[in-house]
Design a protein around this motif. Structure first.
Motif, PDB file in Angstrom:
ATOM      1  N   TYR A   1       0.985  -1.320  -0.064  1.00  9.62           N
ATOM      2  CA  TYR A   1      -0.040   0.117   0.063  1.00  9.62           C
ATOM      3  C   TYR A   1       1.075   1.340  -0.105  1.00  9.62           C
ATOM      4  O   TYR A   1       1.848   1.195   0.686  1.00  9.62           O
ATOM      5  CB  TYR A   1      -0.972   0.057   1.196  1.00  9.62           C
ATOM      6  CG  TYR A   1      -2.212  -0.722   1.121  1.00  9.62           C
ATOM      7  CD1 TYR A   1      -3.405  -0.304   0.656  1.00  9.62           C
ATOM      8  CD2 TYR A   1      -2.126  -1.801   2.081  1.00  9.62           C
ATOM      9  CE1 TYR A   1      -4.436  -1.408   0.594  1.00  9.62           C
ATOM     10  CE2 TYR A   1      -3.346  -2.549   2.129  1.00  9.62           C
ATOM     11  CZ  TYR A   1      -4.264  -2.411   1.295  1.00  9.62           C
ATOM     12  OH  TYR A   1      -5.530  -3.131   1.356  1.00  9.62           O
ATOM     13  N   VAL A   2       0.272   2.281  -0.743  1.00  4.84           N
ATOM     14  CA  VAL A   2       0.909   3.493  -0.769  1.00  4.84           C
ATOM     15  C   VAL A   2      -0.265   4.530  -0.610  1.00  4.84           C
ATOM     16  O   VAL A   2      -1.145   4.806  -1.407  1.00  4.84           O
ATOM     17  CB  VAL A   2       1.553   4.049  -1.736  1.00  4.84           C
ATOM     18  CG1 VAL A   2       2.204   5.822  -1.869  1.00  4.84           C
ATOM     19  CG2 VAL A   2       2.913   3.186  -1.970  1.00  4.84           C
ATOM     20  N   ILE A   3      -0.403   4.936   0.811  1.00  4.48           N
ATOM     21  CA  ILE A   3      -1.792   5.877   1.246  1.00  4.48           C
ATOM     22  C   ILE A   3      -1.561   7.272   1.553  1.00  4.48           C
ATOM     23  O   ILE A   3      -0.573   7.554   2.406  1.00  4.48           O
ATOM     24  CB  ILE A   3      -2.330   5.155   2.459  1.00  4.48           C
ATOM     25  CG1 ILE A   3      -2.674   3.567   1.967  1.00  4.48           C
ATOM     26  CG2 ILE A   3      -3.611   5.647   2.689  1.00  4.48           C
ATOM     27  CD1 ILE A   3      -3.087   2.691   3.148  1.00  4.48           C
ATOM     28  N   ASP A   4      -2.121   8.121   0.745  1.00 10.13           N
ATOM     29  CA  ASP A   4      -1.884   9.618   1.082  1.00 10.13           C
ATOM     30  C   ASP A   4      -2.970   9.946   2.193  1.00 10.13           C
ATOM     31  O   ASP A   4      -4.193  10.343   1.696  1.00 10.13           O
ATOM     32  CB  ASP A   4      -2.064  10.589  -0.136  1.00 10.13           C
ATOM     33  CG  ASP A   4      -1.516  12.020   0.573  1.00 10.13           C
ATOM     34  OD1 ASP A   4      -1.450  12.257   1.426  1.00 10.13           O
ATOM     35  OD2 ASP A   4      -1.668  12.762  -0.568  1.00 10.13           O
ATOM     36  N   GLY A   5      -3.029   9.244   3.447  1.00 12.67           N
ATOM     37  CA  GLY A   5      -4.059   9.392   4.448  1.00 12.67           C
ATOM     38  C   GLY A   5      -3.423   8.465   5.474  1.00 12.67           C
ATOM     39  O   GLY A   5      -2.238   8.364   5.626  1.00 12.67           O
ATOM     40  N   ALA A   6      -4.405   8.033   6.433  1.00 14.98           N
ATOM     41  CA  ALA A   6      -4.035   7.398   7.773  1.00 14.98           C
ATOM     42  C   ALA A   6      -4.272   6.056   7.634  1.00 14.98           C
ATOM     43  O   ALA A   6      -5.187   5.757   6.808  1.00 14.98           O
ATOM     44  CB  ALA A   6      -4.758   8.192   8.803  1.00 14.98           C
ATOM     45  N   ILE A   7      -3.705   5.211   8.442  1.00 16.03           N
ATOM     46  CA  ILE A   7      -4.166   3.822   8.608  1.00 16.03           C
ATOM     47  C   ILE A   7      -4.183   3.492  10.118  1.00 16.03           C
ATOM     48  O   ILE A   7      -4.086   4.394  11.012  1.00 16.03           O
ATOM     49  CB  ILE A   7      -2.895   3.108   8.348  1.00 16.03           C
ATOM     50  CG1 ILE A   7      -1.549   3.212   8.993  1.00 16.03           C
ATOM     51  CG2 ILE A   7      -2.672   3.135   6.862  1.00 16.03           C
ATOM     52  CD1 ILE A   7      -0.446   2.212   8.800  1.00 16.03           C
ATOM     53  N   ARG A   8      -4.650   2.437  10.517  1.00 17.42           N
ATOM     54  CA  ARG A   8      -4.811   1.960  11.785  1.00 17.42           C
ATOM     55  C   ARG A   8      -4.269   0.523  11.930  1.00 17.42           C
ATOM     56  O   ARG A   8      -3.622  -0.057  11.150  1.00 17.42           O
ATOM     57  CB  ARG A   8      -6.194   2.073  12.602  1.00 17.42           C
ATOM     58  CG  ARG A   8      -7.113   1.150  11.742  1.00 17.42           C
ATOM     59  CD  ARG A   8      -8.597   1.798  12.520  1.00 17.42           C
ATOM     60  NE  ARG A   8      -9.759   0.755  12.269  1.00 17.42           N
ATOM     61  CZ  ARG A   8     -10.732   0.802  12.575  1.00 17.42           C
ATOM     62  NH1 ARG A   8     -11.327   1.666  13.663  1.00 17.42           N
ATOM     63  NH2 ARG A   8     -11.924   0.032  11.901  1.00 17.42           N
TER      64      ARG A   8
END
Length: 212
Positions: free
Chosen positions: A110-117
């Motif tokens: 994954y490459v995410i311009d945002g958040a993860i948990r």
């Protein structure tokens, strides 16, 4: 709301090109792309390991991951799930279950311009995940969203099928069309830098690195 799918899959460059970049530092790749491309503000959350693959892109409303769930029905081997979440850090777009689904689908990461948990699950695994932040608050699942369209990740435009490379220094991407020539240039620079390091060890370095 509607999830628009521009394409169900992305073109893959030759396997030897992809594997060639597995040993290429993102810093050297960036140097040979005029030091311009690269996602700013993302960091790795996985335990270790290189990310190399082709971009399977998702654009979603900030804080909403319905489009990512739809994308997980389509991704496969060699795909990097690249998510434009607008840089929102208030809700996590992906967690442990979605990590496991992507792994089961044999995606590359994954490459995410945002958040993860569920960050502990990522930290205990070598499945690559780059994101902007961590937060426990979960996402909405209402849409809208788009799949396999050009997206912006940390100021870097990534198109479906672009090659994506990530390591400890971050993430860089580039079109597959010029990848073979880029790989040659990267290998040449790596060889020059190895010679510089050897010269330092042997006490014969004369300042050539500062001129490159």
């Amino acid at each position: 709301m509607t999830i628009t799918i521009a394409a169900n899959s992305v073109p893959k460059p030759p396997a030897d090109i992809i594997e060639g970049f597995r040993g290429a530092p993102t810093s050297v790749i960036s140097d040979n792309l005029a030091r311009l491309p690269g996602a700013v503000g993302l960091k790795p959350y996985h335990r270790g390991g290189k990310l190399v693959g082709t971009a399977f892109t998702v654009r979603t409303r900030p804080g909403d991951n319905l489009a990512i769930h739809r994308a997980l029905e389509l991704v496969g081997p060699g795909d990097v799930i690249v998510v434009d979440g607008g840089g929102d850090e208030t809700r996590a777009l992906v967690g442990e279950i979605m990590k496991n689904i992507a792994q089961w689908r044999k995606a590359e990461g994954y490459v995410i311009d945002g958040a993860i948990r569920d960050v502990a699950a990522f930290a205990a695994d070598d499945f690559p995940c780059y994101a902007r932040a961590v937060i426990h608050r979960g996402p909405y699942k209402n849409g809208p969203g788009e799949i396999n369209v050009p997206v912006t990740i940390g100021g870097s435009v990534i198109s479906p099928g672009d090659i994506v490379v990530g390591d400890e220094d971050g993430v860089v991407s580039f079109p597959a069309a010029g990848a073979a020539a880029l790989l040659d240039a990267v290998r040449a620079q790596v060889a020059r830098e190895e010679e510089t390091m050897k010269a330092i060890r042997e006490g014969r370095y004369q300042g050539s690195y500062g001129k490159s």
